[in-house]
Motif scaffolding. Structure first.
Motif, PDB file in Angstrom:
ATOM      1  N   UNK A 149       0.820  -1.215   0.000  1.00 23.51           N
ATOM      2  CA  UNK A 149       0.000   0.000   0.000  1.00 23.51           C
ATOM      3  C   UNK A 149       0.853   1.265   0.000  1.00 23.51           C
ATOM      4  N   UNK A 150       2.105   1.113   0.347  1.00 23.07           N
ATOM      5  CA  UNK A 150       3.019   2.264   0.458  1.00 23.07           C
ATOM      6  C   UNK A 150       2.527   3.247   1.528  1.00 23.07           C
ATOM      7  N   UNK A 151       1.765   2.728   2.506  1.00 24.62           N
ATOM      8  CA  UNK A 151       1.275   3.563   3.599  1.00 24.62           C
ATOM      9  C   UNK A 151       2.438   4.065   4.457  1.00 24.62           C
ATOM     10  N   UNK A 152       3.540   3.338   4.367  1.00 22.14           N
ATOM     11  CA  UNK A 152       4.735   3.685   5.126  1.00 22.14           C
ATOM     12  C   UNK A 152       5.942   3.539   4.210  1.00 22.14           C
ATOM     13  N   UNK A 153       6.978   4.276   4.522  1.00 21.23           N
ATOM     14  CA  UNK A 153       8.222   4.158   3.767  1.00 21.23           C
ATOM     15  C   UNK A 153       9.130   3.081   4.371  1.00 21.23           C
ATOM     16  N   UNK A 154       8.665   2.450   5.436  1.00 25.26           N
ATOM     17  CA  UNK A 154       9.463   1.415   6.088  1.00 25.26           C
ATOM     18  C   UNK A 154       9.643   0.207   5.181  1.00 25.26           C
ATOM     19  N   UNK A 155      10.814  -0.354   5.216  1.00 25.17           N
ATOM     20  CA  UNK A 155      11.098  -1.562   4.439  1.00 25.17           C
ATOM     21  C   UNK A 155      10.733  -2.783   5.289  1.00 25.17           C
TER      22      UNK A 155
END
Length: 118
Positions: A83-89
């Protein structure tokens, strides 16, 4: 005392989920962070309960619940990732949860087979 591989893996994974939870909260992502902390930490809790099971059937039940929680956690991790809701990997946790699911599934299948032989 002999080290229990799945107990160790799920405990380490729970610590990883706590870190992810804290990072998501920093990004003001409260809904998915709560879902990931619940399911991601309950895997190991259910494994610990299975280790202390009162019977083979109880063991299978608890390990099966751990496997279901692992699959739920994989779902939330995929949502975060895609979702790309976060930039976290979350690639590493996704890899790790796959390993955990595979181990838990094998434990469940083997336990069911050995119970049916008794």
């Amino acid at each position: 005392m002999k080290e229990n591989l799945i107990a160790t893996k799920t405990f380490s994974f729970a610590l990883l989920m706590i870190d992810l939870f804290l990072e998501l909260k920093k990004e003001n992502e409260f809904i998915l962070s709560k879902q990931i902390i619940r399911s991601g930490t309950s895997i190991g809790a259910n494994v610990e309960e299975a280790i202390a099971a009162q019977s083979k059937r109880d063991f299978i039940s608890k390990i099966s619940i751990a496997a279901k929680e692992a699959r739920e956690t994989k779902y939330w991790l995929r949502l975060i990732h895609e979702s790309k809701i976060s930039k976290l990997n979350v690639s590493q946790p996704l890899e790790e949860i796959e390993h955990i699911i595979n181990i838990l599934t094998k434990i469940v299948k083997t336990s069911i087979q050995s119970e049916s032989k008794t």
